[in-house]
Design a protein around this motif. Structure first.
Motif, PDB file in Angstrom:
ATOM      1  N   GLU A  69     -23.763 -30.667  34.773  1.00 33.56           N
ATOM      2  CA  GLU A  69     -23.747 -29.349  34.124  1.00 33.56           C
ATOM      3  C   GLU A  69     -24.724 -29.292  32.956  1.00 33.56           C
ATOM      4  OE1 GLU A  69     -19.105 -28.462  34.487  1.00 33.56           O
ATOM      5  OE2 GLU A  69     -19.986 -27.569  32.668  1.00 33.56           O
ATOM      6  N   GLN A  70     -24.709 -30.335  32.148  1.00 32.53           N
ATOM      7  CA  GLN A  70     -25.588 -30.364  30.959  1.00 32.53           C
ATOM      8  C   GLN A  70     -27.058 -30.387  31.353  1.00 32.53           C
ATOM      9  OE1 GLN A  70     -23.835 -30.152  28.036  1.00 32.53           O
ATOM     10  NE2 GLN A  70     -22.128 -30.176  29.496  1.00 32.53           N
ATOM     11  N   ALA A  72     -28.379 -29.033  34.165  1.00 32.00           N
ATOM     12  CA  ALA A  72     -28.700 -28.031  35.193  1.00 32.00           C
ATOM     13  C   ALA A  72     -30.037 -27.339  34.928  1.00 32.00           C
ATOM     14  CB  ALA A  72     -27.571 -27.011  35.308  1.00 32.00           C
ATOM     15  N   ASP A  73     -30.422 -27.204  33.659  1.00 30.77           N
ATOM     16  CA  ASP A  73     -31.701 -26.556  33.355  1.00 30.77           C
ATOM     17  C   ASP A  73     -32.880 -27.526  33.460  1.00 30.77           C
ATOM     18  OD1 ASP A  73     -30.675 -27.901  31.090  1.00 30.77           O
ATOM     19  OD2 ASP A  73     -32.057 -26.795  29.794  1.00 30.77           O
ATOM     20  N   VAL A  74     -32.604 -28.804  33.585  1.00 24.15           N
ATOM     21  CA  VAL A  74     -33.670 -29.805  33.739  1.00 24.15           C
ATOM     22  C   VAL A  74     -33.976 -30.016  35.220  1.00 24.15           C
ATOM     23  CG1 VAL A  74     -34.257 -32.252  33.431  1.00 24.15           C
ATOM     24  CG2 VAL A  74     -33.097 -31.011  31.582  1.00 24.15           C
ATOM     25  N   PRO A  76     -31.957 -29.379  39.334  1.00 26.96           N
ATOM     26  CA  PRO A  76     -30.752 -29.024  40.098  1.00 26.96           C
ATOM     27  C   PRO A  76     -30.093 -30.280  40.661  1.00 26.96           C
ATOM     28  CG  PRO A  76     -32.735 -28.406  41.328  1.00 26.96           C
ATOM     29  CD  PRO A  76     -33.191 -28.942  40.008  1.00 26.96           C
ATOM     30  N   GLN A 183     -36.997 -36.493  31.012  1.00 30.51           N
ATOM     31  CA  GLN A 183     -36.204 -35.380  30.461  1.00 30.51           C
ATOM     32  C   GLN A 183     -34.709 -35.673  30.534  1.00 30.51           C
ATOM     33  OE1 GLN A 183     -38.644 -31.683  31.935  1.00 30.51           O
ATOM     34  NE2 GLN A 183     -36.858 -31.019  30.784  1.00 30.51           N
ATOM     35  N   ARG A 187     -32.478 -35.902  27.119  1.00 33.52           N
ATOM     36  CA  ARG A 187     -31.308 -35.056  26.949  1.00 33.52           C
ATOM     37  C   ARG A 187     -30.054 -35.926  26.793  1.00 33.52           C
ATOM     38  NH1 ARG A 187     -30.108 -29.902  28.943  1.00 33.52           N
ATOM     39  NH2 ARG A 187     -32.253 -29.451  28.319  1.00 33.52           N
TER      40      ARG A 187
END
Ligand code: Q0Z
Length: 295
Positions: A69-70, A72-74, A76, A183, A187
């Protein structure tokens, strides 16, 4: 869900077992969904111990799900919505079958493991030259991408230069693997650092979906795929304290265990207090990283 006459399972085996890892199992459901099941098995000093750690598989699965979830923007993830059989509840991820990239994607922010060994021999890791004077557990000047070959079972991965990944996978894919891996590391390390945990390194698995998109697969930023160190005990120049396995390693190394890790004999069963403290360390990692309470 309907239960066939005769009870669950009476309609025939709904699951096909595909693969056994050291501590995980891979199944395929009748509709082609993969089930990645985390068991309670634990490994130490390259052995799978005979004593399970209760709930370890559930804790690591829930931690992976939180990380997906954390992230998801990096990138899929391979997760799909699909029913999980009751026997695997909480410890299985339903995922789409990807065409896996045949390279271990590793990012490191600290010097440990095979990177430490390579650095001591050559001053480099994966063809990246590191500053002189680093010691075991040192923080690197910045995170580095250190890919490795996927070794056959029972063997160790071998670090390879990024140029070798480019040769195998093509320059564009290799660049994507590096970008995503770094990334994910950044993160993960940033988030964990805010909770007093150092992510020394992490290994991720990436694969292509049928549309050719790279997706994050497998488990992510768990203690089994990353080196997690309590920041309060970090001290370069010696082996670092492991967030989860320190108690197990210390006990196996103690005279009480009566076992030598250089032996080929299997390690002895763990005593109850070691099991309990180790379970507590997995829960603490989960709670500190996610900020959630373990059930
Ligand atoms: C993961 C592994 C093991 C569990 C293959 N989405 C995916 N698509 C295709 N392959 C995989 C995945 Cl996650 C895949 N593994 C590692 C081994 C138990 C996971 F024994 N292998």
């Amino acid at each position: 869900m309907t239960v066939p006459p005769g009870g669950p399972g009476a309609a025939g085996p709904a699951l096909k077992h595909l693969y056994s890892g050291k501590v995980r199992e891979l199944y395929e459901t009748a509709d082609g969904v993969l089930l990645l099941v985390a068991t309670d098995r634990i490994s130490a000093f390259d052995h799978v111990l005979e004593t399970p750690i209760p709930d370890k598989g559930k804790i690591l699965t829930q931690l992976s799900l939180w990380w997906f979830e954390q992230l998801a923007d990096v990138v899929p993830s391979h997760l799909v919505q699909a029913p999980v059989p009751a026997e695997f509840a909480g410890r299985a991820m339903a995922c789409r079958r990807l065409s896996m990239v045949p390279v271990e994607c590793v990012a490191r922010g600290y010097l440990a493991g095979s990177a430490l060994a390579d650095y001591r021999r050559t001053g480099e890791v994966c063809g990246i030259s590191l500053p002189a004077g680093l010691s075991e557990g040192s923080r690197l000047p910045g995170p580095v991408f250190t890919p490795a070959t996927k070794a056959p079972r029972g063997e160790h991965d071998v670090n390879i230069p990024a140029a070798e990944v480019a040769r195998q996978a093509g320059a564009a894919v290799a660049a994507e693997l590096e970008r995503i891996t770094l990334q994910v590391y950044r993160r993960g390390a940033e988030l964990a650092a805010a909770r007093g945990i150092i992510v020394a390194d992490t290994k991720i698995e990436l694969g292509f979906d049928p549309g050719g998109r790279l997706m994050l697969a497998d488990e992510v930023l768990t203690p089994d795929s990353s080196r997690l160190w309590p920041a309060s005990q970090w001290q370069p120049g010696r082996p670092q304290v492991s967030f989860d396995k320190q108690i197990v390693r210390d006990w196996l190394d103690s005279p009480e265990a009566g076992w030598d890790k250089r032996d080929t004999d299997p390690p002895p069963a763990l005593p109850g207090h070691v099991v309990e403290q180790t379970r507590a360390s997995y829960i603490e990692a989960y709670e500190r990283i996610t900020g959630r309470q373990w059930v």
